[in-house]
Scaffold this motif. Structure first.
Motif, PDB file in Angstrom:
ATOM      1  N   GLU A  55       4.891   2.386  -8.049  1.00  0.00           N
ATOM      2  CA  GLU A  55       5.208   1.141  -7.359  1.00  0.00           C
ATOM      3  C   GLU A  55       3.989   0.226  -7.347  1.00  0.00           C
ATOM      4  OE1 GLU A  55       5.509   0.205  -2.821  1.00  0.00           O
ATOM      5  OE2 GLU A  55       7.426   1.024  -3.483  1.00  0.00           O
TER       6      GLU A  55
ATOM      7  N   SER B  28       3.056  -3.482  -5.618  1.00  0.00           N
ATOM      8  CA  SER B  28       3.598  -4.415  -4.637  1.00  0.00           C
ATOM      9  C   SER B  28       2.622  -5.544  -4.350  1.00  0.00           C
ATOM     10  CB  SER B  28       3.953  -3.664  -3.343  1.00  0.00           C
ATOM     11  OG  SER B  28       2.803  -3.042  -2.823  1.00  0.00           O
TER      12      SER B  28
ATOM     13  N   THR C  19       2.562  -9.516  -1.733  1.00  0.00           N
ATOM     14  CA  THR C  19       3.236 -10.425  -0.813  1.00  0.00           C
ATOM     15  C   THR C  19       2.889 -11.847  -1.214  1.00  0.00           C
ATOM     16  OG1 THR C  19       3.105  -8.804   0.967  1.00  0.00           O
ATOM     17  CG2 THR C  19       3.517 -11.085   1.622  1.00  0.00           C
TER      18      THR C  19
ATOM     19  N   GLU D   4       7.994 -10.048   0.313  1.00  0.00           N
ATOM     20  CA  GLU D   4       7.401  -8.822  -0.195  1.00  0.00           C
ATOM     21  C   GLU D   4       8.083  -8.426  -1.501  1.00  0.00           C
ATOM     22  OE1 GLU D   4       7.446  -5.788   2.824  1.00  0.00           O
ATOM     23  OE2 GLU D   4       6.728  -7.215   4.339  1.00  0.00           O
ATOM     24  N   TYR D   5       7.282  -8.193  -2.523  1.00  0.00           N
ATOM     25  CA  TYR D   5       7.776  -7.819  -3.850  1.00  0.00           C
ATOM     26  C   TYR D   5       7.338  -6.391  -4.149  1.00  0.00           C
ATOM     27  CZ  TYR D   5       8.491 -12.812  -4.702  1.00  0.00           C
ATOM     28  OH  TYR D   5       8.911 -14.118  -4.625  1.00  0.00           O
ATOM     29  N   GLN D   6       8.254  -5.599  -4.729  1.00  0.00           N
ATOM     30  CA  GLN D   6       7.926  -4.240  -5.145  1.00  0.00           C
ATOM     31  C   GLN D   6       8.462  -4.023  -6.556  1.00  0.00           C
ATOM     32  OE1 GLN D   6       9.849  -1.931  -2.074  1.00  0.00           O
ATOM     33  NE2 GLN D   6       7.883  -1.592  -1.060  1.00  0.00           N
TER      34      GLN D   6
ATOM     35  N   THR E  50       9.148  -1.411  -9.273  1.00  0.00           N
ATOM     36  CA  THR E  50       9.406   0.023  -9.186  1.00  0.00           C
ATOM     37  C   THR E  50       9.724   0.605 -10.553  1.00  0.00           C
ATOM     38  OG1 THR E  50      10.349  -0.360  -6.982  1.00  0.00           O
ATOM     39  CG2 THR E  50      10.857   1.739  -8.035  1.00  0.00           C
TER      40      THR E  50
ATOM     41  N   GLU F 102      16.599  -5.774   1.397  1.00  0.00           N
ATOM     42  CA  GLU F 102      15.936  -6.280   0.197  1.00  0.00           C
ATOM     43  C   GLU F 102      16.977  -6.630  -0.856  1.00  0.00           C
ATOM     44  OE1 GLU F 102      15.029  -2.079  -2.080  1.00  0.00           O
ATOM     45  OE2 GLU F 102      13.519  -2.859  -0.705  1.00  0.00           O
TER      46      GLU F 102
ATOM     47  N   GLY G 209      -1.495   1.491  -2.407  1.00  0.00           N
ATOM     48  CA  GLY G 209      -0.427   1.090  -1.484  1.00  0.00           C
ATOM     49  C   GLY G 209      -0.257   2.155  -0.420  1.00  0.00           C
TER      50      GLY G 209
END
Length: 169
Positions: free
Chosen positions: A106, A108, A110, A115-117, A119, A145, A168
């Motif tokens: 992951e 991530s 902001t 908030e962006y992830q 994956t 989300e 993270g």
């Protein structure tokens, strides 16, 4: 679903400067990464029909180079984060967990409270095995989300990210 519409309408876009700059760039096929950049993660997403790319300088360390997230289409990058290419490593977080039949990655960040992830997960313990790749976005103050899944297997290279990006949670 409203968040997807906001993203696709360019609500999160940085500016027309980024868009016009992206039109003159020579991109690697199927990505929003320029020739000469390293592709950390890139894939076309199912809906909307856009591309998610995490691009970096070829020479990337925790003190040199840059990392940028890009969303949109070649010639129309709707979001490029961060806009400046200095000190970018501190704006992203990387986590990786691996054991037999299980691999979770992951990245991530902001941006404007969103908030962006990114994956890239594999679970071989499930029958059939499950792979989940894409990006999820959570709006400020919203518990749910919006997930954009990759349409095809992403191009990915996470080499040395543990040493370059902060960990993270």
């Amino acid at each position: 679903m409203a968040l997807v519409l906001l993203v696709s309408c360019g609500f999160f876009s940085s500016s027309n400067e980024a868009t016009s700059a992206s039109q003159s760039r020579k991109l690697q096929p199927g990505t929003l990464c320029e020739k000469g950049e390293r592709i950390i993660f890139s894939c076309p997403v199912k809906r909307p029909a856009k591309i998610v790319s995490l691009c970096a300088a070829k020479e990337l360390t925790n003190e040199r180079g840059y990392v940028q997230y890009r969303f949109g289409l070649p010639g129309n990058v709707e979001l490029e984060y961060p806009r400046e290419r200095t000190g970018t490593q501190e704006k992203f977080h990387y986590s990786h967990y691996f054991r037999a039949q299980f691999d979770l990655t992951e990245i991530s960040f902001t941006n404007g409270g969103y908030e962006y992830q990114i994956t890239d997960d594999y679970n071989g313990e499930e029958k059939p095995a499950q792979s989940i790749q894409g990006v999820s976005v959570t709006a400020p103050g919203k518990p749910k989300e919006v997930s954009l899944s990759c349409r095809t297997k992403p191009k990915a290279d996470y080499t040395d990210l543990q040493a370059v990006l902060p960990s993270g949670q």
